[in-house]
Design a protein around this motif. Structure first.
Motif, PDB file in Angstrom:
ATOM      1  N   SER A  45      43.835  34.712  34.527  1.00 34.59           N
ATOM      2  CA  SER A  45      42.813  35.718  35.110  1.00 34.59           C
ATOM      3  C   SER A  45      41.679  35.289  33.681  1.00 34.59           C
ATOM      4  CB  SER A  45      43.794  37.486  34.541  1.00 34.59           C
ATOM      5  OG  SER A  45      42.299  38.519  34.513  1.00 34.59           O
TER       6      SER A  45
ATOM      7  N   SER B 180      37.996  43.609  39.874  1.00 37.79           N
ATOM      8  CA  SER B 180      36.912  42.653  40.627  1.00 37.79           C
ATOM      9  C   SER B 180      36.722  42.009  40.012  1.00 37.79           C
ATOM     10  CB  SER B 180      36.036  43.628  40.332  1.00 37.79           C
ATOM     11  OG  SER B 180      36.602  45.201  41.340  1.00 37.79           O
ATOM     12  N   ASN B 181      36.329  40.728  41.050  1.00 39.06           N
ATOM     13  CA  ASN B 181      36.250  39.220  40.851  1.00 39.06           C
ATOM     14  C   ASN B 181      35.725  38.388  42.217  1.00 39.06           C
ATOM     15  OD1 ASN B 181      34.920  36.722  39.635  1.00 39.06           O
ATOM     16  ND2 ASN B 181      36.231  37.130  38.005  1.00 39.06           N
TER      17      ASN B 181
ATOM     18  N   SER C 138      40.155  37.626  39.065  1.00 32.09           N
ATOM     19  CA  SER C 138      40.364  38.232  37.863  1.00 32.09           C
ATOM     20  C   SER C 138      42.293  39.305  38.369  1.00 32.09           C
ATOM     21  CB  SER C 138      39.718  39.377  37.794  1.00 32.09           C
ATOM     22  OG  SER C 138      38.846  38.516  37.499  1.00 32.09           O
TER      23      SER C 138
ATOM     24  N   SER D 261      40.225  38.013  43.433  1.00 30.80           N
ATOM     25  CA  SER D 261      40.946  38.833  42.179  1.00 30.80           C
ATOM     26  C   SER D 261      42.296  38.841  42.871  1.00 30.80           C
ATOM     27  CB  SER D 261      40.112  40.168  42.325  1.00 30.80           C
ATOM     28  OG  SER D 261      40.439  41.031  43.384  1.00 30.80           O
TER      29      SER D 261
END
Length: 105
Positions: free
Chosen positions: A30, A41-42, A37, A45
């Motif tokens: 991450s 959130s990403n 991540s 994730s």
């Protein structure tokens, strides 16, 4: 590929990808990967709560507890997970595979 023969022949080809991650390296991944991540959130994730939520603070602890309940002791073991990540916050995870290794591999 997905193929059905009954009631009529139907074949669907589609490309998919999965992540194969060491549960001990999720935090490191991450921090090192811009678009990935852990528990936030990403674009991609990984949330512990998407995989065997049992009450412990981490997915690895949940897996170790589950193994212990079933007579498997894995001290200093490594747990790898082959799964789908969340993509843009959406969860599609029809199957996950856990690979558990003892110290000897």
């Amino acid at each position: 590929m997905h193929c059905r023969l009954v009631p009529k022949i139907h074949k669907l080809l589609y490309e998919v990808f999965m992540f194969y991650v060491d549960l001990d390296e999720l935090g490191w991944l991450s921090r090192k990967l811009l678009f990935f991540s852990h528990n936030r959130s990403n674009i991609y994730s990984f949330r512990d709560s998407d995989h065997l939520p049992r009450g412990s603070s981490s997915l690895k602890e949940n897996i170790l507890d589950y193994l212990a309940e079933n007579g498997i002791d894995l001290p200093d073991g490594r747990i790898m997970l082959l799964t789908y990540p969340r993509v843009w916050g959406y969860v599609f995870n029809p199957v996950s595979f856990y690979f558990c290794f003892d110290r000897a591999g």
